[in-house]
Write a protein that holds these residues in place. Structure first.
Motif, PDB file in Angstrom:
ATOM      1  N   ARG A  38     -12.003  32.320 -39.802  1.00  0.00           N
ATOM      2  CA  ARG A  38     -12.022  30.898 -40.127  1.00  0.00           C
ATOM      3  C   ARG A  38     -13.053  30.624 -41.207  1.00  0.00           C
ATOM      4  NH1 ARG A  38     -14.445  28.456 -34.441  1.00  0.00           N
ATOM      5  NH2 ARG A  38     -16.584  29.268 -34.641  1.00  0.00           N
ATOM      6  N   GLN A  39     -12.796  29.570 -41.943  1.00  0.00           N
ATOM      7  CA  GLN A  39     -13.720  29.179 -42.999  1.00  0.00           C
ATOM      8  C   GLN A  39     -13.776  27.667 -43.064  1.00  0.00           C
ATOM      9  OE1 GLN A  39     -12.932  30.901 -46.862  1.00  0.00           O
ATOM     10  NE2 GLN A  39     -15.060  30.629 -47.467  1.00  0.00           N
ATOM     11  N   ALA A  40     -14.969  27.149 -42.837  1.00  0.00           N
ATOM     12  CA  ALA A  40     -15.205  25.718 -42.947  1.00  0.00           C
ATOM     13  C   ALA A  40     -15.739  25.411 -44.343  1.00  0.00           C
ATOM     14  CB  ALA A  40     -16.200  25.272 -41.882  1.00  0.00           C
ATOM     15  N   ARG A  43     -18.985  26.984 -46.084  1.00  0.00           N
ATOM     16  CA  ARG A  43     -19.469  28.073 -45.244  1.00  0.00           C
ATOM     17  C   ARG A  43     -18.699  29.352 -45.561  1.00  0.00           C
ATOM     18  NH1 ARG A  43     -20.657  26.345 -39.162  1.00  0.00           N
ATOM     19  NH2 ARG A  43     -21.908  28.241 -39.417  1.00  0.00           N
ATOM     20  N   ARG A  45     -16.569  32.789 -44.776  1.00  0.00           N
ATOM     21  CA  ARG A  45     -15.511  33.137 -43.852  1.00  0.00           C
ATOM     22  C   ARG A  45     -16.093  33.992 -42.733  1.00  0.00           C
ATOM     23  NH1 ARG A  45      -9.775  34.755 -46.315  1.00  0.00           N
ATOM     24  NH2 ARG A  45     -10.251  32.717 -47.233  1.00  0.00           N
ATOM     25  N   ALA A  92     -11.944  24.169 -39.132  1.00  0.00           N
ATOM     26  CA  ALA A  92     -11.943  25.117 -40.249  1.00  0.00           C
ATOM     27  C   ALA A  92     -10.503  25.443 -40.616  1.00  0.00           C
ATOM     28  CB  ALA A  92     -12.680  26.402 -39.871  1.00  0.00           C
ATOM     29  N   GLN A 121      -4.789  24.856 -41.071  1.00  0.00           N
ATOM     30  CA  GLN A 121      -5.953  24.015 -40.870  1.00  0.00           C
ATOM     31  C   GLN A 121      -6.047  23.536 -39.429  1.00  0.00           C
ATOM     32  OE1 GLN A 121      -6.174  20.070 -42.881  1.00  0.00           O
ATOM     33  NE2 GLN A 121      -8.089  20.855 -43.757  1.00  0.00           N
TER      34      GLN A 121
END
Length: 126
Positions: A38-40, A43, A45, A92, A121
């Protein structure tokens, strides 16, 4: 290389649940790892859980242990991520990826994975 496609993302309230799916196509002649990442925004990954196709062993990030479960259905060539007790910090873009095993085990390092889906998403908000 495998082609991967995620689905199942959406908006959910804190404390709710979602199940993400990762459909795989193509062929690999040897055992490999499937991971969820996940990647917000803003931030890096990060790996969430992964599963090894040689023995179905799994590995989870501390942040999701006890809340998320990775599993796979060989007949459907699909890997799932069941997410329970969702928190706002779980918001994320989620990706599945495949890559080689490391000493017979999967890892959560993104650099170990070479085939990626397009992402789905997940938003956790009231």
């Amino acid at each position: 290389q495998l082609q991967l496609a995620e689905s199942g993302g959406g908006l959910v309230q804190p404390g709710g649940s979602l199940r993400l799916s990762c459909a795989a196509s193509g062929f690999r002649s040897y055992y490999f790892a499937i991971g969820w990442f996940r990647q917000a925004p803003g931030r890096e990954r990060e790996g969430v859980p992964c599963i090894s196709t040689n023995d179905d062993s799994t590995y989870y990030a501390d942040s999701v242990k006890g809340r998320f479960t990775i599993s796979r259905d060989n007949a459907k060539n699909t890997v799932y991520l069941q997410m329970n007790s969702l928190k706002s910090e779980d918001t994320a873009d989620y990706y599945c990826a495949s890559g080689p095993l490391l000493f017979g085990r999967c890892t959560l390092s993104p650099s170990r994975f070479n085939s990626w889906g397009q992402g789905t998403q997940v938003t956790v908000s009231s």
